[in-house]
Design a protein around this motif. Structure first.
Motif, short mmCIF file in Angstrom:
data_model
loop_
_atom_site.label_atom_id
_atom_site.label_comp_id
_atom_site.label_asym_id
_atom_site.label_seq_id
_atom_site.Cartn_x
_atom_site.Cartn_y
_atom_site.Cartn_z
N HIS A 1 0.81 -1.22 0.00
CA HIS A 1 0.00 0.00 0.00
C HIS A 1 0.84 1.27 0.00
N GLY B 1 -2.74 2.90 -1.17
CA GLY B 1 -3.80 2.24 -0.41
C GLY B 1 -3.68 2.66 1.04
N LEU B 2 -4.72 2.40 1.81
CA LEU B 2 -4.71 2.74 3.23
C LEU B 2 -4.74 1.50 4.11
N GLN B 3 -4.92 0.34 3.51
CA GLN B 3 -4.89 -0.92 4.24
C GLN B 3 -3.60 -1.66 3.91
N GLU B 4 -2.97 -2.20 4.95
CA GLU B 4 -1.73 -2.95 4.76
C GLU B 4 -1.91 -4.04 3.71
N LYS C 1 -2.58 -3.76 0.41
CA LYS C 1 -3.62 -3.61 -0.62
C LYS C 1 -3.33 -2.38 -1.48
N ALA D 1 -13.02 7.44 10.40
CA ALA D 1 -11.88 6.58 10.09
C ALA D 1 -10.61 7.37 10.40
N TYR E 1 -6.44 7.39 10.22
CA TYR E 1 -5.27 6.78 9.60
C TYR E 1 -4.02 7.30 10.29
N GLN F 1 -10.98 3.25 -1.55
CA GLN F 1 -10.97 2.04 -0.75
C GLN F 1 -12.38 1.59 -0.38
N THR G 1 -13.91 -1.97 -1.23
CA THR G 1 -14.00 -2.94 -0.14
C THR G 1 -15.20 -2.75 0.76
N LYS H 1 -15.30 -0.69 3.21
CA LYS H 1 -14.87 -0.32 4.55
C LYS H 1 -13.60 0.50 4.50
#
Length: 251
Positions: free
Chosen positions: A45, A78-81, A83, A195, A197, A245, A249, A251
């Protein structure tokens, strides 16, 4: 992002599984296969970028800084590990989006064959499957390097020079104590809670504004202030990245 010894398996850069020096003796009949996709990037990501890329990267991705003793600038894809939101199911990078030089350099890089050596040698990732004897584009014509090899070497040399400029930029940020732990809160309709980050570093605007006049002038004259603002402006892309994202996804 920095050069790494081929035998430093535990310290190989992102995307590299092994490094082998390219030589006319060992690889006389080898060449480079055409890369058909960028699937090898889909499980990350955050991709290292150099300061040379800031002007274009800031228009595509948020630029943040990593954690640790020697942080590097990173383009968030990306913001998710694990992805990458810009590589589709076909393993192709989304058209019209900038592909960082760190990705385009693979499977090659310049590396020190000995830890104490100053000389850099052109190496390749043996695990990439792109350097083979059945490739039409050859690296050598006898003992002479082909245009393909010269172009690869030239690109890697330019990248290494950009890495040095990036290190100097990071050293200056550290010297001026401009860095802070980053945190971005995103409020979105339909979410029970915002959310948040975290897990990156960023330039503190408060510290930037508090610089002495001579320090600020030095940043302006060196061109580093423009890089700082490219980073700060790019942070506005975190919200659109979150929307991307969420669309993919939920979420």
């Amino acid at each position: 992002m920095a050069s790494t010894p081929p035998n430093g398996q535990n310290t190989l850069p992102l995307f590299y599984s092994s490094l082998v020096p390219l030589s006319s003796q060992a690889h006389a009949d080898f060449g480079l296969k055409t890369r058909e996709d960028l699937g090898f990037t889909k499980n990350t990501h955050a991709i290292p970028v150099t300061v040379d890329e800031f002007p274009v990267v800031q228009r595509h991705y948020p630029i943040v800084f990593g954690l640790g003793e020697n942080p590097a600038p990173l383009a968030l894809v990306g913001l998710q590990e694990g992805k990458n939101l810009y590589v589709g199911e076909d393993n192709m990078w989304e058209k019209g989006q900038y592909i960082p030089a760190f990705v385009r350099r693979h499977p090659f890089m310049l590396a020190r064959l000995q830890p104490n050596s100053e000389e850099l040698s052109l190496c390749f990732d043996e695990g990439s499957g792109l350097v083979t004897t059945d490739a039409e584009q050859k690296f050598f014509n006898g003992t002479e390097t082909t245009e393909l090899t010269k172009n690869i070497l030239g690109f890697c040399e330019q990248f290494e020079q950009a890495v040095m400029r990036t290190r100097a930029f990071m050293d200056e940020l550290t010297k001026l104590d401009l860095m802070m732990d980053g945190e971005v809160t995103i409020n979105r309709e339909g979410l029970d809670q915002p959310a948040v980050y975290r897990g990156f570093r960023m330039v503190s605007e408060e510290k930037l504004q508090a610089l002495r006049g001579d320090q600020a002038r030095k940043l302006v004259q060196s061109g580093l202030l423009g890089l700082v603002y490219a980073h700060l402006f790019s942070l506005s892309l975190i919200s659109p990245l979150f929307e991307r994202q969420f669309a993919q996804t939920g979420k």
